[in-house]
Enzyme design. Structure first.
Site, short mmCIF file in Angstrom:
data_model
loop_
_atom_site.label_atom_id
_atom_site.label_comp_id
_atom_site.label_asym_id
_atom_site.label_seq_id
_atom_site.Cartn_x
_atom_site.Cartn_y
_atom_site.Cartn_z
N ARG A 1 9.71 3.22 41.18
CA ARG A 1 10.61 2.94 42.06
C ARG A 1 11.05 4.46 42.06
NH1 ARG A 1 9.75 -1.38 43.57
NH2 ARG A 1 10.75 -3.23 43.61
N GLU B 1 14.72 5.14 50.13
CA GLU B 1 13.71 4.71 50.94
C GLU B 1 14.75 4.14 52.25
OE1 GLU B 1 11.04 2.32 49.11
OE2 GLU B 1 10.66 3.77 47.68
N HIS C 1 6.02 3.49 50.35
CA HIS C 1 6.05 2.48 49.52
C HIS C 1 5.25 1.07 50.21
CE1 HIS C 1 9.10 -0.06 46.75
NE2 HIS C 1 7.84 -0.34 46.80
P1 NAP Z 1 6.10 -5.81 33.93
O1 NAP Z 1 4.62 -6.40 33.71
O2 NAP Z 1 7.27 -6.12 33.54
O3 NAP Z 1 5.70 -4.28 33.11
C1 NAP Z 1 6.83 -3.21 33.06
C2 NAP Z 1 6.46 -2.23 31.99
O4 NAP Z 1 7.50 -1.26 31.83
C3 NAP Z 1 6.16 -2.79 30.39
O5 NAP Z 1 5.30 -2.22 29.79
C4 NAP Z 1 7.39 -2.54 29.74
O6 NAP Z 1 7.12 -2.43 28.27
C5 NAP Z 1 7.69 -0.93 30.31
N1 NAP Z 1 9.29 -1.09 30.55
C6 NAP Z 1 10.22 -1.79 30.91
N2 NAP Z 1 11.51 -1.38 30.54
C7 NAP Z 1 11.28 -0.09 30.01
C8 NAP Z 1 12.10 1.03 29.77
N3 NAP Z 1 13.71 0.75 29.77
N4 NAP Z 1 11.69 2.11 29.30
C9 NAP Z 1 10.24 2.20 29.24
N5 NAP Z 1 9.51 1.45 29.74
C10 NAP Z 1 10.04 0.32 29.93
O7 NAP Z 1 6.21 -5.25 35.25
P2 NAP Z 1 4.89 -5.01 36.42
O8 NAP Z 1 4.77 -6.49 37.09
O9 NAP Z 1 3.78 -4.22 36.02
O10 NAP Z 1 5.77 -4.23 37.49
C11 NAP Z 1 6.29 -2.78 37.13
C12 NAP Z 1 7.07 -2.24 38.22
O11 NAP Z 1 6.47 -1.68 39.28
C13 NAP Z 1 7.89 -3.34 38.89
O12 NAP Z 1 9.07 -3.55 38.28
C14 NAP Z 1 8.06 -2.60 40.20
O13 NAP Z 1 9.33 -1.78 40.41
C15 NAP Z 1 6.99 -1.56 40.51
N6 NAP Z 1 6.11 -2.00 41.71
C16 NAP Z 1 5.86 -1.30 42.93
C17 NAP Z 1 5.21 -1.73 43.68
C18 NAP Z 1 5.02 -0.78 44.80
O14 NAP Z 1 4.63 -1.33 45.94
N7 NAP Z 1 5.06 0.78 44.80
C19 NAP Z 1 4.76 -2.74 43.84
C20 NAP Z 1 4.98 -3.49 42.72
C21 NAP Z 1 5.61 -3.32 41.53
P3 NAP Z 1 8.22 -2.24 27.04
O15 NAP Z 1 8.90 -3.79 27.19
O16 NAP Z 1 7.50 -2.14 25.95
O17 NAP Z 1 9.15 -1.32 27.37
#
Ligand code: NAP
Length: 311
Positions: A231, A260, A278
């Site tokens: 994000r 955005e 995005h």
């Molecule tokens: P996920 O499986 O929940 O993974 C999130 C990761 O971030 C986990 O490894 C978690 O590890 C870490 N994390 C969470 N809170 C944190 C913090 N405060 N500090 C450091 N690390 C932290 O999520 P996902 O499905 O992979 O998606 C991740 C993100 O990608 C989404 O939330 C979304 O914002 C973004 N996204 C973007 C697009 C795009 O089009 N650009 C598309 C889809 C998703 P720990 O719990 O060990 O901290």
């Protein structure tokens, strides 16, 4: 009689078609006065659909006091006031997993096009500059250190793709993950100092706001690259712009921005950035899969069945 639902924002066309087919859909985003519109349907609405980016604020939940389910299109839910939903007993669902691979592909598109200057070189050829001399050389990707902030579902898919590039993977998160062969860094500055390419793949929101700050950018150095597909909020945008302008970092590939769809114009002038609107999950197949998961959640709720993907 069809169940009534509130559509807070439009979602992918296949999902809209299915919702229109199965339910009586009230299109909140089209109402000139959304608050008054929600008040007019409030006594019948137990289910609402939104997108991760549009989200839903606490006052909107108050405008629909009978709301029980909020089905969101997208995996990130930083736009939804989760605490407010919890307080009001509203269950929130999102669309995890089905988008991992396409978001990882987008990340790699940004890694390669930024480090190997693909977009710059395309402009170079189109501008007729090739006959005047060769394009400048680029840095390399293979064999380098890949740092990932947020080794979750998407982060792991990004890491899997690095095998073919013979890279070492390191990551930062709130805790070490024992089931991966990658090096854990307990703070983002240490990871940034180690990585040649630093990818941000953690959720947005207050907890990760500006996790990539001036210190992290400084630790990266002149020959390192940042790729953000998380994000816009996770990166200190003004600090990034000045690091790119001064050459304090080598370049950046950005899919997401703070405000955005507005992108800071300073970025338009820079040759060391690749900008995407995005589109991390933006393929026909993935958006349709995400839409399906939204409609599956809604259908499960009305059928009294377990929800496929509650947050
Ligand atoms: P996920 O499986 O929940 O993974 C999130 C990761 O971030 C986990 O490894 C978690 O590890 C870490 N994390 C969470 N809170 C944190 C913090 N405060 N500090 C450091 N690390 C932290 O999520 P996902 O499905 O992979 O998606 C991740 C993100 O990608 C989404 O939330 C979304 O914002 C973004 N996204 C973007 C697009 C795009 O089009 N650009 C598309 C889809 C998703 P720990 O719990 O060990 O901290």
């Amino acid at each position: 009689m069809k169940h009534e639902i509130a559509l807070i924002s439009p979602i992918h066309a296949t999902g809209m078609a299915e919702l229109n087919d199965k339910y009586c859909v009230h299109r909140v985003w089209e109402a000139p006065d959304p608050k008054a519109f929600m008040a007019s349907i409030a006594d019948r609405i137990e289910v609402a659909v939104t997108s991760g980016l549009r989200g839903m604020k606490a006052w909107e939940m108050d405008a629909l006091p009978r709301l029980k389910l909020l089905a969101s299109f997208g995996v990130g839910y930083d736009g939804i006031d989760i605490a407010a939903a919890k307080q009001r007993g509203i269950i929130v669902t999102n669309t995890p997993d089905v988008l991992n691979e396409c978001v990882a592909d987008t990340t790699w598109t940004l890694i390669l096009s930024t480090v190997r200057r693909t977009v710059f070189n395309d402009r170079f050829v189109r501008a007729g500059r090739w006959p005047t001399g060769p394009a400048p050389l680029s840095d390399k990707v293979w064999g380098e250190n890949l740092g990932i902030i947020g080794l979750g579902r998407i982060g792991r898919a990004i890491a899997r793709r690095s095998t073919g590039f013979g890279m070492q993977v390191g990551y930062y998160g709130r805790k070490e993950q024992k089931d991966v062969p990658f090096q854990y860094f307990p703070d983002p500055v240490a990871l940034a100092a180690w990585a040649k390419i630093l990818v941000v793949a953690c959720p947005g929101g207050k907890e990760t706001e500006k996790i990539v700050n001036e210190k992290v950018l400084h630790a990266m150095g002149r020959d390192a690259y940042l790729v953000n597909i998380s994000r816009g909020s996770t990166v200190d945008e003004p600090a990034l712009i000045s690091a790119l302008q001064s050459g304090a970092i080598g370049g950046a590939g950005l899919d997401v921005f703070v405000d955005e769809p507005r992108v800071p114009e300073e970025l338009f002038q820079l040759d060391n950035v690749v900008l995407q609107p995005h589109v991390g999950s933006g393929t026909h197949a993935t958006r349709a899969a995400m839409a399906s998961l939204v409609t599956d959640n809604v259908a499960a709720w009305f059928a009294g069945k377990p929800l496929p993907s509650p947050v």
